[in-house]
Scaffold this active site. Structure first.
Site, short mmCIF file in Angstrom:
data_model
loop_
_atom_site.label_atom_id
_atom_site.label_comp_id
_atom_site.label_asym_id
_atom_site.label_seq_id
_atom_site.Cartn_x
_atom_site.Cartn_y
_atom_site.Cartn_z
CD GLU A 239 -48.79 -37.10 -17.95
OE1 GLU A 239 -49.38 -38.08 -17.43
OE2 GLU A 239 -48.89 -35.93 -17.54
CB CYS B 64 -51.40 -33.02 -23.53
SG CYS B 64 -50.75 -31.34 -23.63
CG HIS C 77 -48.58 -32.59 -19.00
ND1 HIS C 77 -49.36 -33.72 -19.07
CD2 HIS C 77 -49.17 -31.69 -19.83
CE1 HIS C 77 -50.38 -33.51 -19.89
NE2 HIS C 77 -50.29 -32.29 -20.37
#
Ligand code: PCA
Length: 213
Positions: free
Chosen positions: A76, A139, A163
């Site tokens: 991310e 998250c 992820h």
């Protein structure tokens, strides 16, 4: 370098969350690492992360979460200051357009060298890509709390969020898209950590990893 790995409880009707199994596997593979499991609960997840950082005193924190439907490890790039839940969390809360941290910046970039992490995972034979959004559920909430902690209270603390896809057992009926063995997740994330340790903070590999839309 001491590493803190986190994963999450199962959520959304699942009985497992491969992010936790992968976090444990990575921690076991490293010489100085701990793994902590976070609740899928707005607020409480961030508090648990904060406690874990205070207890473990890591130099590097890598938080893992499940992103069902994705085919590769998703490094991310950015955490945004918004909670906007399309499903209820494990405590039944469903915030809409609330800040993760009131008064905090709109967003934080990952403290990981995201391009170097992607390259390292691929070199280890594990599919990976940069992701431009960690969503707006728990998250992203944890990712934002981690980066806010690093920015405000943790000089020298590096961290980021990855992820992971479903594990094969979660898609066994064949209708739920791609999956990845936990052992592959562990190999890919361990390679990312080695890459992060070998990349000076604030620098990254220059390689394309963007998206057109
Ligand atoms: N995935 C969810 C929350 C917990 C998890 O493993 C998310 O992507 O927000």
């Amino acid at each position: 370098m001491r590493v803190l790995m986190t994963g999450f409880d199962p959520f959304g009707g699942e009985s497992v969350n491969p992010s936790w199994e992968a976090a444990v596997g990575v921690a076991e593979a490293l010489p100085d690492a701990a793994a902590r499991r976070l609740p899928v609960v707005f607020g409480a997840a961030g508090a648990a992360l904060r406690e874990a950082v205070a207890e473990v005193r890591p130099a590097l924190v890598v938080c893992l979460g499940q992103a069902g439907g994705r085919a590769e490890l998703s490094v991310e790039r950015v955490a945004v200051n918004v909670d906007d839940a399309s499903i209820a969390d494990n405590a039944g809360a469903r915030p809409v357009d609330e800040p993760v941290v009131p008064g905090g910046p709109a967003a934080y970039f990952s403290g990981l060298p995201v391009k170097a992490c992607v390259a390292a995972s691929r070199a280890a034979g594990v599919p990976a890509a940069v992701s431009q959004s960690a969503g707006t559920f728990v998250c992203n909430h944890v990712f934002y709390r981690l980066m806010h902690l690093a920015a405000t209270e943790g000089p020298g603390l590096r961290g980021g969020f990855v992820h992971v896809p479903y594990a094969p057992g979660q898609v066994a009926d064949g209708s739920r898209g791609p999956s990845m063995e936990v052992a592959s997740m562990v190999r890919g994330v361990a390679a990312m950590i080695a890459a992060a340790c070998g990349t000076p903070a604030g620098t990254d590999l220059r390689a394309p990893g963007g998206a057109v839309s």
